[in-house]
Design a protein around this motif. Sequence first.
Motif, PDB file in Angstrom:
ATOM      1  N   MET A   5       0.853  -1.151   0.000  1.00  0.00           N
ATOM      2  CA  MET A   5       0.000   0.000   0.000  1.00  0.00           C
ATOM      3  C   MET A   5       0.906   1.223   0.000  1.00  0.00           C
ATOM      4  N   VAL A   6       0.602   2.202  -0.786  1.00  0.00           N
ATOM      5  CA  VAL A   6       1.398   3.420  -0.863  1.00  0.00           C
ATOM      6  C   VAL A   6       0.555   4.590  -0.408  1.00  0.00           C
ATOM      7  N   ASN A   7       1.066   5.357   0.521  1.00  0.00           N
ATOM      8  CA  ASN A   7       0.349   6.521   1.015  1.00  0.00           C
ATOM      9  C   ASN A   7       0.721   7.721   0.164  1.00  0.00           C
ATOM     10  N   LEU A   8      -0.193   8.131  -0.703  1.00  0.00           N
ATOM     11  CA  LEU A   8       0.046   9.293  -1.547  1.00  0.00           C
ATOM     12  C   LEU A   8      -0.612  10.535  -0.978  1.00  0.00           C
ATOM     13  N   LYS A   9      -1.258  10.420   0.176  1.00  0.00           N
ATOM     14  CA  LYS A   9      -2.002  11.538   0.747  1.00  0.00           C
ATOM     15  C   LYS A   9      -1.326  12.065   2.011  1.00  0.00           C
ATOM     16  N   SER A  10      -0.025  12.019   2.060  1.00  0.00           N
ATOM     17  CA  SER A  10       0.688  12.455   3.254  1.00  0.00           C
ATOM     18  C   SER A  10       0.383  13.915   3.546  1.00  0.00           C
ATOM     19  N   THR A  11       0.103  14.202   4.813  1.00  0.00           N
ATOM     20  CA  THR A  11      -0.222  15.572   5.207  1.00  0.00           C
ATOM     21  C   THR A  11       0.876  16.159   6.080  1.00  0.00           C
ATOM     22  N   LEU A  12       2.088  15.700   5.893  1.00  0.00           N
ATOM     23  CA  LEU A  12       3.189  16.170   6.714  1.00  0.00           C
ATOM     24  C   LEU A  12       3.426  17.657   6.518  1.00  0.00           C
ATOM     25  N   SER A  13       3.713  18.309   7.612  1.00  0.00           N
ATOM     26  CA  SER A  13       4.087  19.702   7.568  1.00  0.00           C
ATOM     27  C   SER A  13       5.157  19.919   8.620  1.00  0.00           C
ATOM     28  N   PRO A  14       6.279  20.555   8.239  1.00  0.00           N
ATOM     29  CA  PRO A  14       7.318  20.819   9.235  1.00  0.00           C
ATOM     30  C   PRO A  14       6.829  21.780  10.317  1.00  0.00           C
ATOM     31  N   ASP A  15       5.700  22.460  10.055  1.00  0.00           N
ATOM     32  CA  ASP A  15       5.150  23.418  11.014  1.00  0.00           C
ATOM     33  C   ASP A  15       4.065  22.808  11.902  1.00  0.00           C
ATOM     34  N   GLU A  16       3.763  21.514  11.727  1.00  0.00           N
ATOM     35  CA  GLU A  16       2.779  20.835  12.573  1.00  0.00           C
ATOM     36  C   GLU A  16       3.264  20.883  14.020  1.00  0.00           C
ATOM     37  N   PHE A  17       2.350  21.131  14.960  1.00  0.00           N
ATOM     38  CA  PHE A  17       2.733  21.223  16.370  1.00  0.00           C
ATOM     39  C   PHE A  17       2.692  19.858  17.049  1.00  0.00           C
ATOM     40  N   ILE A  18       3.758  19.578  17.797  1.00  0.00           N
ATOM     41  CA  ILE A  18       3.937  18.306  18.480  1.00  0.00           C
ATOM     42  C   ILE A  18       4.129  18.582  19.966  1.00  0.00           C
ATOM     43  N   ALA A  19       3.439  17.819  20.810  1.00  0.00           N
ATOM     44  CA  ALA A  19       3.632  17.921  22.258  1.00  0.00           C
ATOM     45  C   ALA A  19       4.834  17.056  22.635  1.00  0.00           C
ATOM     46  N   PHE A  51       0.640  -9.971   7.675  1.00  0.00           N
ATOM     47  CA  PHE A  51       0.760  -8.535   7.897  1.00  0.00           C
ATOM     48  C   PHE A  51       0.624  -7.793   6.576  1.00  0.00           C
ATOM     49  N   CYS A  52      -0.013  -6.657   6.617  1.00  0.00           N
ATOM     50  CA  CYS A  52      -0.069  -5.770   5.461  1.00  0.00           C
ATOM     51  C   CYS A  52       1.131  -4.833   5.564  1.00  0.00           C
ATOM     52  N   LEU A  53       1.933  -4.762   4.515  1.00  0.00           N
ATOM     53  CA  LEU A  53       3.079  -3.865   4.501  1.00  0.00           C
ATOM     54  C   LEU A  53       2.655  -2.513   3.932  1.00  0.00           C
ATOM     55  N   ASN A  54       3.302  -1.483   4.395  1.00  0.00           N
ATOM     56  CA  ASN A  54       3.007  -0.113   4.015  1.00  0.00           C
ATOM     57  C   ASN A  54       4.268   0.498   3.417  1.00  0.00           C
ATOM     58  N   LYS A  55       4.170   1.039   2.211  1.00  0.00           N
ATOM     59  CA  LYS A  55       5.312   1.758   1.648  1.00  0.00           C
ATOM     60  C   LYS A  55       5.181   3.211   2.070  1.00  0.00           C
ATOM     61  N   TRP A  83      10.614   3.868   2.618  1.00  0.00           N
ATOM     62  CA  TRP A  83      10.877   2.521   3.141  1.00  0.00           C
ATOM     63  C   TRP A  83       9.592   1.712   3.214  1.00  0.00           C
ATOM     64  N   LEU A  84       9.735   0.380   3.172  1.00  0.00           N
ATOM     65  CA  LEU A  84       8.615  -0.498   3.488  1.00  0.00           C
ATOM     66  C   LEU A  84       8.502  -0.547   5.002  1.00  0.00           C
ATOM     67  N   ASP A  85       7.283  -0.575   5.490  1.00  0.00           N
ATOM     68  CA  ASP A  85       7.042  -0.556   6.927  1.00  0.00           C
ATOM     69  C   ASP A  85       6.058  -1.665   7.271  1.00  0.00           C
ATOM     70  N   THR A  86       6.221  -2.261   8.434  1.00  0.00           N
ATOM     71  CA  THR A  86       5.304  -3.314   8.874  1.00  0.00           C
ATOM     72  C   THR A  86       4.063  -2.740   9.551  1.00  0.00           C
ATOM     73  N   SER A  87       4.022  -1.421   9.713  1.00  0.00           N
ATOM     74  CA  SER A  87       2.867  -0.810  10.353  1.00  0.00           C
ATOM     75  C   SER A  87       2.528   0.522   9.704  1.00  0.00           C
ATOM     76  N   PHE A  88       1.334   0.996  10.004  1.00  0.00           N
ATOM     77  CA  PHE A  88       0.879   2.318   9.621  1.00  0.00           C
ATOM     78  C   PHE A  88       0.985   3.172  10.881  1.00  0.00           C
ATOM     79  N   GLY A  89       0.983   4.465  10.754  1.00  0.00           N
ATOM     80  CA  GLY A  89       0.996   5.294  11.947  1.00  0.00           C
ATOM     81  C   GLY A  89       1.766   6.562  11.748  1.00  0.00           C
ATOM     82  N   GLY A  90       2.024   7.236  12.863  1.00  0.00           N
ATOM     83  CA  GLY A  90       2.739   8.493  12.779  1.00  0.00           C
ATOM     84  C   GLY A  90       2.780   9.202  14.113  1.00  0.00           C
ATOM     85  N   ILE A  91       3.211  10.429  14.066  1.00  0.00           N
ATOM     86  CA  ILE A  91       3.406  11.239  15.257  1.00  0.00           C
ATOM     87  C   ILE A  91       2.064  11.741  15.778  1.00  0.00           C
ATOM     88  N   VAL A  92       1.925  11.713  17.082  1.00  0.00           N
ATOM     89  CA  VAL A  92       0.728  12.228  17.746  1.00  0.00           C
ATOM     90  C   VAL A  92       0.855  13.750  17.801  1.00  0.00           C
TER      91      VAL A  92
END
Length: 156
Positions: free
Chosen positions: A1-15, A54-58, A69-78
């Motif tokens: 599965m390829v995530n083409l909808k990444s919403t990454l922003s270097p300005d996103e706020f992280i706790a 397992f479903c792999l995630n690119k 990279w290929l990843d064994t999980s989906f996810g990201g920063i809270v």
Amino acid sequence: MVNLKSTLSPDEFIAIVDEHDEPTGQVTTRHQMREHNLWHRSTAIFVIDEHLRFCLNKRSHFKDYCPGWLDTSFGGIVGAHEIDDVDGAALREAEEEMGIARLDSIKLPSGKSGQTLKPKFVFKHKFEDSGSRAWVYTYYIAWHSALKDLGTPIKP
């Protein structure tokens, strides 16, 4: 599965959290968090089907950590606004990265009485390397091969 909808922003706020996963009260940008390798929370959602595959995630090439990279999980920063709702962050990340809206309303086929695709919390662990320091909240989603044509196509 390829995530083409990444919403990454270097300005996103992280706790920021400490090495014991306690919120410090500090909020910073994703860019600053990466630059200073600050402790934060993230999610990892494993998708496992009825045959225990397992479903792999690119990972997107736009990711700031392990792009492409290929990843064994989906996810990201809270995000900072999710610091007290990591379960909600896991659901958001799974929906975003899998390209499937309202996972918590999709029911598994018969035999799984009322079970949905909502991520289920399993454990959290401390992860640290030269590029990231995170408390990873780990989840799984029980998938079923009868669920077809959802999200982004999976290619061999």
